[in-house]
Design an enzyme around this catalytic site. Sequence first.
Site, PDB file in Angstrom:
ATOM      1  N   GLU A   1       0.751  -1.283   0.097  1.00 54.04           N
ATOM      2  CA  GLU A   1       0.150  -0.054   0.048  1.00 54.04           C
ATOM      3  C   GLU A   1       0.849   1.435   0.121  1.00 54.04           C
ATOM      4  O   GLU A   1       0.348   2.362  -0.452  1.00 54.04           O
ATOM      5  CB  GLU A   1      -0.650   0.130   1.238  1.00 54.04           C
ATOM      6  CG  GLU A   1      -1.927  -1.232   1.295  1.00 54.04           C
ATOM      7  CD  GLU A   1      -2.823  -1.244   0.057  1.00 54.04           C
ATOM      8  OE1 GLU A   1      -3.195   0.137  -0.336  1.00 54.04           O
ATOM      9  OE2 GLU A   1      -3.106  -2.194  -0.474  1.00 54.04           O
TER      10      GLU A   1
ATOM     11  N   SER B   1     -61.144 -19.152  17.048  1.00 56.88           N
ATOM     12  CA  SER B   1     -61.384 -19.718  18.318  1.00 56.88           C
ATOM     13  C   SER B   1     -60.018 -19.711  19.283  1.00 56.88           C
ATOM     14  O   SER B   1     -60.222 -20.320  20.418  1.00 56.88           O
ATOM     15  CB  SER B   1     -61.781 -21.047  18.241  1.00 56.88           C
ATOM     16  OG  SER B   1     -62.992 -21.303  17.526  1.00 56.88           O
TER      17      SER B   1
END
Length: 673
Positions: A100, A372
């Site tokens: 880099e 129900s």
Amino acid sequence: MRDDEENQELPQKGTRSRSFLWRAFGALVFAGSVVFGTLILDTLPKMQRQLLGPLGPDALALTVLDRDGDEIANRGGRYAPIVPLNEMPDNLVLAVLSTEDRRFYEHFGFDVFGIGRAIVANLSAGGVVQGGSTITQQLAKNLYLGSERTFWRKAQEAVITVWLEYTYTKEDILTLYLNRIYMGAGAYGFEAASQHYFDKSVREVNLAEAALLAGLIKAPSRFAPTNDLSRAQRRAEIVLSTLVENGVLTEGETFAARVTPATIIKRAPRQGSQYFVDWIASEVAEILPGMTGQLIIETTLDPVQQAAGELSIADAIAERAANLPEDVDEPPTQGALVSMDPDGALRAMVGGRDYLESQFNRTFQAERQPGSAFKPFVYLAALENGLTPESRVSDRPISVNGWSPQNNGRFRGNVSLLTSMKYSINTVAVRLSEQVGRLEVIDAAERLGITSPLASHPSIALGTEEVTLLDLTSSYAVFANGGFRAKPYGIRRILNPDGDILFEQQSLATRVVAPGAARSMNYLLYQVILGGTGSNADIGGRPAAGKTGTSQEARDIWFVGYTADQVAGVWFGHDNASPMVNAEGGGLSATTWASFMKSVHEGTPIADLAGGKPAPVRRAQPRATGEESSVATGPQPEIHRFYVSLSNLFREAHRKQLNPGPGFRRGGETISR
């Protein structure tokens, strides 16, 4: 005379020209000063604030763990505590510098030779093959700036680069870079990347692993080993070659790393768990509003139960699709499942058939009619008002404000609460609701955990008010645990990266149902599975209780039930609430529930369920006659000692104070299943 006048005018014109140039120059200087000042004021004040933490001032990142401590998901990025430069392996630092910024320790933020070298390389290749940015420039760009390509952004990058070089030492800049740079897969910094890819600290990586990590910087998403390991390994080979070319290492020193390239740990995909993670993220926002930074969330999710839940829902949907008549054109069936401990600790949450297809979580975001499955609240209110499972009520036609519920079958005359629950008789549920009062029913539902607004109209007894699966399941947990509120929770602890506890779940046992009423409800709901509408939910010898639910035209089908150890709820339906063909809660939902519960209980000892036992065989009782029998009666005459003793066993405490429910919403008729 005219010549003299012309000669006198010439110097005046030159003077005006010079004056104009000076004014223009001054304006440019002023404008430049304003722009430069604006640039400085817009850029530098943010720098120190950004350096306070790895996430910036307004960011929040969550690492979510299951009950075993394994990562389920990461939201907002993966971060780790800062690792000092002197604790980073030398080979890693050398690999980064070689690839880099070889002249990092020689330039003041800008590498003129590097820029020239990049220009030559790019012109020779006919495209961009090499960059000229230094590590300081990359730090400025990645840490402080966005991805837009504008002149203002490049100017800001230059200002920040100079500021970094002036403010910090080279070691500080490199430390920041190695701990903040993006490394793919949501990881920021070499420590976070090493933990994610190799499951170990960056301090422990070998040369092959260091080369792989260093190779990610150029294009972290493209070279991330989780996306393509072979590509990442080829990139690591280039890094090793660069180390040799730059004279940093020899061929012999890199030989082992070339022969045995780095590999990563395999992480099982947890796509289905993302419904749970979404819910957890919303809970974090409520528990710690406005919180920023990195948080570690320890949750209650059981990976075994979660996998079982996902499989049960997927198999059920596939089975239904395979068995639909060819002439039936229905929308895709959706399904949801929630599983929790009796205290409310979430163990599984399946919010839909496919998270990638739809992130809508049907366990807590969808409000649907429970049918129900709502009736237990009606029966609880009746028990709390002095009735018992053996109290009898008339199953005859009833009309309330012009509305008449229908049964799924014949009218049975005078029946016990036990029988009416077992066979889910609609007229009895409505009659009970009207007798004890709808507000009592609403109060029972809200006490147990229903948070949706409930309107007081006659059909509420048949489940026409919409609720969420999460609320309904947690309400049933109250029966399983003996009467205590079981507010659902999924977060055990919230910690910061340093291990400080920011939140810890506290066990707050609040009784909302008397022990006797809870046992009576277990007794009633046990009969539903034993030989009633929920017989398909039988799990083979283990005491279980539950209730089916089918809304009007089978738009929603439910089964919610529990054992002494686990509570689970299942729902199926269409997102557009259209009817389903050949569907009922006692069918698909009950069998899916049974499949899931058998799986999660495998290998666990059978535990008794308080009150969960078969009803004794009864002699036939006289049928009620006349309109006066349309209300519930008390226990049978004294000569039936057995019935009296059973009634005493289930006798309830005094009824609770009324608590009217908020909001009003009309519903239609519900068909019992």
